[in-house]
Design a protein around this motif. Structure first.
Motif, mmCIF file in Angstrom:
data_model
loop_
_atom_site.group_PDB
_atom_site.id
_atom_site.type_symbol
_atom_site.label_atom_id
_atom_site.label_comp_id
_atom_site.label_asym_id
_atom_site.label_seq_id
_atom_site.Cartn_x
_atom_site.Cartn_y
_atom_site.Cartn_z
ATOM 1 N N GLU A 137 0.812 -1.218 0.000
ATOM 2 C CA GLU A 137 0.000 0.000 0.000
ATOM 3 C C GLU A 137 0.844 1.267 0.000
ATOM 4 O O GLU A 137 0.495 2.249 -0.645
ATOM 5 C CB GLU A 137 -0.940 0.013 1.206
ATOM 6 C CG GLU A 137 -2.006 -1.040 1.149
ATOM 7 C CD GLU A 137 -2.841 -1.107 2.407
ATOM 8 O OE1 GLU A 137 -3.970 -1.622 2.314
ATOM 9 O OE2 GLU A 137 -2.383 -0.658 3.478
ATOM 10 N N GLN A 145 2.357 4.429 5.944
ATOM 11 C CA GLN A 145 1.390 3.410 6.384
ATOM 12 C C GLN A 145 0.476 3.927 7.495
ATOM 13 O O GLN A 145 -0.703 3.621 7.520
ATOM 14 C CB GLN A 145 2.112 2.134 6.842
ATOM 15 C CG GLN A 145 1.180 0.964 7.069
ATOM 16 C CD GLN A 145 0.498 0.500 5.786
ATOM 17 O OE1 GLN A 145 1.148 0.229 4.790
ATOM 18 N NE2 GLN A 145 -0.831 0.413 5.808
ATOM 19 N N ILE A 148 -2.328 5.814 5.848
ATOM 20 C CA ILE A 148 -3.226 4.877 5.167
ATOM 21 C C ILE A 148 -4.130 4.202 6.186
ATOM 22 O O ILE A 148 -5.357 4.114 5.996
ATOM 23 C CB ILE A 148 -2.421 3.841 4.345
ATOM 24 C CG1 ILE A 148 -1.673 4.541 3.201
ATOM 25 C CG2 ILE A 148 -3.336 2.744 3.801
ATOM 26 C CD1 ILE A 148 -0.659 3.666 2.481
ATOM 27 N N ASN A 149 -3.544 3.731 7.294
ATOM 28 C CA ASN A 149 -4.329 3.073 8.345
ATOM 29 C C ASN A 149 -5.366 4.012 8.950
ATOM 30 O O ASN A 149 -6.493 3.614 9.236
ATOM 31 C CB ASN A 149 -3.416 2.525 9.438
ATOM 32 C CG ASN A 149 -2.542 1.397 8.939
ATOM 33 O OD1 ASN A 149 -2.820 0.779 7.909
ATOM 34 N ND2 ASN A 149 -1.466 1.124 9.648
ATOM 35 N N LYS A 152 -8.183 4.390 6.504
ATOM 36 C CA LYS A 152 -8.968 3.150 6.476
ATOM 37 C C LYS A 152 -9.964 3.108 7.630
ATOM 38 O O LYS A 152 -11.111 2.694 7.450
ATOM 39 C CB LYS A 152 -8.045 1.926 6.580
ATOM 40 C CG LYS A 152 -7.409 1.507 5.311
ATOM 41 C CD LYS A 152 -6.580 0.263 5.593
ATOM 42 C CE LYS A 152 -5.924 -0.280 4.380
ATOM 43 N NZ LYS A 152 -5.127 -1.481 4.683
ATOM 44 N N SER A 153 -9.505 3.504 8.816
ATOM 45 C CA SER A 153 -10.395 3.441 9.982
ATOM 46 C C SER A 153 -11.435 4.562 9.974
ATOM 47 O O SER A 153 -12.572 4.352 10.395
ATOM 48 C CB SER A 153 -9.589 3.471 11.283
ATOM 49 O OG SER A 153 -8.975 4.727 11.461
ATOM 50 N N TYR A 155 -12.503 6.354 7.173
ATOM 51 C CA TYR A 155 -13.313 6.358 5.949
ATOM 52 C C TYR A 155 -13.265 4.974 5.295
ATOM 53 O O TYR A 155 -12.696 4.804 4.211
ATOM 54 C CB TYR A 155 -12.797 7.403 4.958
ATOM 55 C CG TYR A 155 -12.737 8.795 5.541
ATOM 56 C CD1 TYR A 155 -13.881 9.591 5.580
ATOM 57 C CD2 TYR A 155 -11.548 9.300 6.054
ATOM 58 C CE1 TYR A 155 -13.836 10.868 6.107
ATOM 59 C CE2 TYR A 155 -11.506 10.585 6.610
ATOM 60 C CZ TYR A 155 -12.651 11.360 6.625
ATOM 61 O OH TYR A 155 -12.604 12.613 7.167
ATOM 62 N N PRO A 156 -13.867 3.970 5.931
ATOM 63 C CA PRO A 156 -13.740 2.598 5.421
ATOM 64 C C PRO A 156 -14.269 2.394 4.003
ATOM 65 O O PRO A 156 -13.794 1.514 3.302
ATOM 66 C CB PRO A 156 -14.526 1.752 6.430
ATOM 67 C CG PRO A 156 -15.268 2.688 7.290
ATOM 68 C CD PRO A 156 -14.690 4.035 7.137
ATOM 69 N N GLN A 157 -15.239 3.206 3.578
ATOM 70 C CA GLN A 157 -15.792 3.047 2.231
ATOM 71 C C GLN A 157 -15.033 3.845 1.170
ATOM 72 O O GLN A 157 -15.134 3.544 -0.012
ATOM 73 C CB GLN A 157 -17.272 3.476 2.223
ATOM 74 C CG GLN A 157 -18.147 2.738 3.214
ATOM 75 C CD GLN A 157 -18.162 1.244 2.990
ATOM 76 O OE1 GLN A 157 -18.203 0.788 1.855
ATOM 77 N NE2 GLN A 157 -18.101 0.463 4.064
ATOM 78 N N TRP A 159 -11.521 5.231 1.573
ATOM 79 C CA TRP A 159 -10.103 5.474 1.810
ATOM 80 C C TRP A 159 -9.258 5.368 0.539
ATOM 81 O O TRP A 159 -8.337 6.145 0.335
ATOM 82 C CB TRP A 159 -9.559 4.587 2.925
ATOM 83 C CG TRP A 159 -9.501 3.116 2.604
ATOM 84 C CD1 TRP A 159 -10.482 2.201 2.773
ATOM 85 C CD2 TRP A 159 -8.390 2.412 2.052
ATOM 86 N NE1 TRP A 159 -10.063 0.957 2.355
ATOM 87 C CE2 TRP A 159 -8.770 1.064 1.926
ATOM 88 C CE3 TRP A 159 -7.110 2.789 1.667
ATOM 89 C CZ2 TRP A 159 -7.925 0.093 1.405
ATOM 90 C CZ3 TRP A 159 -6.255 1.818 1.157
ATOM 91 C CH2 TRP A 159 -6.670 0.484 1.030
ATOM 92 N N GLN A 160 -9.580 4.418 -0.328
ATOM 93 C CA GLN A 160 -8.799 4.247 -1.555
ATOM 94 C C GLN A 160 -8.993 5.441 -2.502
ATOM 95 O O GLN A 160 -8.035 5.917 -3.100
ATOM 96 C CB GLN A 160 -9.181 2.946 -2.267
ATOM 97 C CG GLN A 160 -8.742 1.732 -1.470
ATOM 98 C CD GLN A 160 -9.324 0.453 -2.017
ATOM 99 O OE1 GLN A 160 -10.500 0.385 -2.336
ATOM 100 N NE2 GLN A 160 -8.475 -0.573 -2.117
#
Length: 164
Positions: A137, A145, A148-149, A152-153, A155-157, A159-160
């Motif tokens: 990633e 990282q 990114i983590n 992810k936590s 904005y779980p929908q 984040w990408q």
């Protein structure tokens, strides 16, 4: 081009040791007072680009080296050259040739051969290496990282999309 690579490598090395690029770049430029305006602009572009895509170029460099280099300047020079080979419009041969010339100017006797070998290896194995780092990633998004983590936590929908 090797003057621009050399200046960029000095600036990138300073940033990786903890300095801000806003301070490191003028200091790096001052070490080459006779650099032309075009070389100075190219050095700034290479510095910013290498640091923007640091996650990606560093992942490639880690795959190419058996162990990290002890010389921070040569490491930074390789990062700059790999950035150029991935994202710049300059001819591959020219980038490698000029990076080898910059390494020769940097003075460690072993640097010239190492830079040549690593960059030529990169060109030969670029597709294989790209597959190896695809799951990384940090390499994919060029963000740390921890960031990114956090995304992810929070904005779980999305984040990408946010990182892209």
């Amino acid at each position: 081009m090797y003057i621009s690579q050399q200046i960029a490598a000095i600036a990138v090395s300073d940033v990786l040791s903890g300095r801000n690029l806003t301070l490191a770049l003028p200091d790096a430029l001052s070490s080459y007072p006779k650099a032309r305006l075009q070389q100075r602009g190219a050095a700034a572009d290479l510095s910013y680009g290498t640091l923007r895509f640091y996650g990606e170029v560093n992942a490639y460099l880690e795959k190419l080296l058996e162990k990290p280099l002890s010389n921070a300047h040569i490491t930074a020079l390789l990062l700059v050259a790999i950035y150029q080979l991935l994202h710049d419009k300059a001819d591959d041969f020219t980038v490698v040739n000029q990076a080898v010339k910059a390494a020769a100017d940097a003075k460690p006797r072993w640097a010239k051969c190492l830079v040549n070998g690593v960059l030529r290896n990169f060109l030969r194995q670029k597709d294989v290496l790209a597959e190896k780092i695809k799951a990384d990633e940090v390499a994919l998004y060029s963000y740390p990282q921890w960031w990114i983590n956090k995304l992810k936590s929070q904005y779980p929908q999305a984040w990408q999309a946010i990182l892209a």
